[in-house]
Design an enzyme around this catalytic site. Structure first.
Site, PDB file in Angstrom:
ATOM      1  N   CYS A 184      83.991  93.299 -10.217  1.00 30.07           N
ATOM      2  CA  CYS A 184      83.831  94.494 -11.030  1.00 30.07           C
ATOM      3  C   CYS A 184      84.192  95.706 -10.200  1.00 30.07           C
ATOM      4  CB  CYS A 184      82.390  94.628 -11.522  1.00 30.07           C
ATOM      5  SG  CYS A 184      81.779  93.193 -12.428  1.00 30.07           S
ATOM      6  N   GLY A 226      88.254  94.915 -13.557  1.00 30.80           N
ATOM      7  CA  GLY A 226      87.521  94.331 -14.674  1.00 30.80           C
ATOM      8  C   GLY A 226      87.992  94.897 -15.992  1.00 30.80           C
ATOM      9  N   ASN A 267      78.643  95.051  -8.300  1.00 26.25           N
ATOM     10  CA  ASN A 267      79.817  94.201  -8.123  1.00 26.25           C
ATOM     11  C   ASN A 267      79.444  93.078  -7.172  1.00 26.25           C
ATOM     12  OD1 ASN A 267      82.414  93.126  -7.777  1.00 26.25           O
ATOM     13  ND2 ASN A 267      82.912  94.584  -6.161  1.00 26.25           N
ATOM     14  N   GLY A 268      79.583  91.832  -7.622  1.00 29.19           N
ATOM     15  CA  GLY A 268      79.263  90.701  -6.766  1.00 29.19           C
ATOM     16  C   GLY A 268      78.550  89.604  -7.524  1.00 29.19           C
ATOM     17  N   TYR A 281      94.620  89.641  -3.672  1.00 23.98           N
ATOM     18  CA  TYR A 281      94.844  89.819  -5.104  1.00 23.98           C
ATOM     19  C   TYR A 281      94.156  91.014  -5.727  1.00 23.98           C
ATOM     20  CZ  TYR A 281      94.725  88.826 -10.143  1.00 23.98           C
ATOM     21  OH  TYR A 281      94.828  88.926 -11.498  1.00 23.98           O
TER      22      TYR A 281
END
Length: 504
Positions: A2, A28, A101-102, A257
């Site tokens: 995210c 996201g 995020n995670g 990426y």
């Protein structure tokens, strides 16, 4: 995976939050949310969809206040239900919102502890709601009417002792300020910056430096592993290390990426790292295929362009853009289901026949995860007239699940698991296939910041840096996160929505 953002400003921050989320949309595309604080009152808007679709003019006008946080979401463990869009909110204590995020590896145990010991109810399947309630409980235990920064740091330190996994979080405590913190391994990225205005200094926290740059803020630095940053509502900045034994183990797949090439993460320029990946990959092709007959190098847009361009230069080969991308289709790797990924590839890419017809083509991609996209793109190249199609991956084979917030959870869906390079080449239809060596990938990234000795490369080597991931846990997430399980949950959500609509 995210993207998060938080801003403490001197005037309304709604537009700045919107712009920062738009810049981080690549992290996201499932849902987006913003919450602002204005005179003790919170204003929240969150919904499924892209940033531009979630926030209309009427929503933006309601998001008033000089302080706020936001998130763009890409689901892993949970579903695409709107109920799991972030930020989340708890009323007690103080009124706290949080975006994360995670992925927490001990989420199930934490959820049980929250219910049995902390007397807190979790309403969704999101581990972000769990993280918020852990943080809220640790603040509640202080029993203080007015907080100071040291109170918040103590609460974050307590969070680190209870929580395992990967987390970069930004939280807003109503009438107090903004709090951002990062897990003790620094797996997920987080940065902060400032800008000077006529009214005073404004501060911003984000997942990537590109958001700091795009909004005219000056980058201060990365949040260190285990560190917390507090920015009070009147614009005072405080930082403190809150972990007992912090270690730098950032996720190397961010550089492969996820991150934008114009970002700098943990002192490493993503663009430069990808150039070095191309150099290393070219060196390997020279070693294993010294007599190759490649005519042209073609990247698979967009992430592989930087590596492919440098690779072509090192090999002395022609570089051509052989695929044109439809900009209005999302990133296939973060599509929520395999059926949707398969359907979207040909909608997303179209081959230019002239660049393939009668040529031996080397396709370059950043990585190969499930192999579905690679197989279809290779077939597209053959359909466009390529004589031979070779394939090169700027990353090593993805052979193991990622448990820290990236959606590669089940070994059965990873084409690299249990296959050697020749078998993978046959499976995706390539004449031959070359993978980057893990040592070369690590060197390509670490060159940008030699102070970082280790990376989380668990999806490549199966070594989980948090030390709490065993086979039982991997079996559990495989049962929860495979595509069949996700599709079943999404179908259930669709039925619930339909039932609610019919009830009206």
């Amino acid at each position: 995976m995210c993207g998060i953002v938080g801003i403490v400003g001197k005037s309304n921050v709604n537009q700045a939050l919107y712009d920062a989320l738009t810049v981080q949309q690549h992290r996201g595309q499932d849902a987006a949310g913003i919450v602002t604080s204005n005179g003790g009152r919170l204003h929240l808007r969150k919904q499924n969809g892209l940033v531009r679709d979630v926030f209309q003019t009427r929503h933006m006008m309601r998001l008033k206040g000089p302080m706020g946080i936001g998130q763009v979401r890409y689901p892993t463990a949970g579903t695409s239900s709107t109920s799991e869009a972030q930020p989340f909110y708890v009323n007690s204590p103080y009124g706290i919102t949080l975006a994360h995020n995670g992925n927490l590896t001990n989420a199930d145990q934490l959820k049980d502890d929250l219910y049995r010991e902390d007397l807190r109810h979790i309403n969704t399947d999101s581990d972000s709601e769990i993280l918020l309630n852990i943080f809220a409980h640790e603040l509640h235990r202080l029993h203080k009417f007015e907080l100071d920064p040291n109170d918040v740091f103590d609460a974050v330190a307590a969070v680190h002792k209870r929580v395992r996994g990967a987390y970069a979080a930004v939280s807003m405590i109503t009438d107090f300020g903004l709090v951002a913190f990062r897990d003790p391994n620094g797996i997920r990225p987080a940065v902060f910056g400032k800008r000077e205005t006529a009214e005073g200094t404004e501060y911003m926290v984000a997942s990537e430096s590109v958001a700091i740059d795009a909004l005219g803020f000056e980058m201060i630095r990365d949040i260190e592993p285990g560190e917390a940053v507090v920015i009070t509502r009147d614009g005072q900045l405080f930082t403190r290390q809150c972990a007992d034994d912090p270690q730098y183990n950032p996720c190397i797949f961010e550089h492969v990426y996820f991150a934008r090439p114009d970002s700098i993460l943990d002192g490493i320029a993503v663009y430069k790292a990808r150039l070095r990946m191309g150099e290393k990959l070219a060196e390997k092709i020279k070693r294993v295929h010294p007599d190759h007959d490649i005519d042209v190098v073609v990247p698979i847009p967009d992430t592989s362009r930087t590596s492919a361009l440098q690779l072509s230069y090192e090999l002395g080969l022609v570089y051509r853009e052989g695929f044109i991308k439809n900009r209005y289709i999302g990133r296939t790797f973060i599509m929520p289901g395999q059926k949707q990924r398969k359907k979207s590839v040909r909608q997303k890419l179209n081959a230019i026949d002239l660049e393939f017809r009668g040529k031996n083509v080397l396709l370059v991609d950043d990585s190969i995860v499930r192999g579905t996209t690679s197989e279809q793109i290779i077939q597209m190249a053959r359909d466009a007239g390529a004589k031979k199609v070779y394939f090169a991956s700027a990353a090593p084979p993805v052979r193991y699940p990622n448990v820290y917030g990236i959606d590669m959870p089940t070994v059965d869906e990873l084409i690299g698991h249990g296959r050697d390079e020749a078998q993978i080449a046959e499976a995706i239809g390539a004449d031959w296939l070359v993978y980057q060596d893990l040592e070369d990938l690590v060197e390509a990234v670490r060159h940008g910041n030699p102070n970082i000795k280790h990376f989380d490369a668990s999806c490549f080597d199966g070594k989980y840096v948090t030390g709490d991931v065993d086979q039982a846990y991997l079996d559990h997430i495989q049962a929860m996160r495979n595509d069949a399980a996700k599709e079943a949950r999404e179908a259930t959500i669709g039925t619930e929505v339909l039932d609610l609509y019919n009830a009206r």
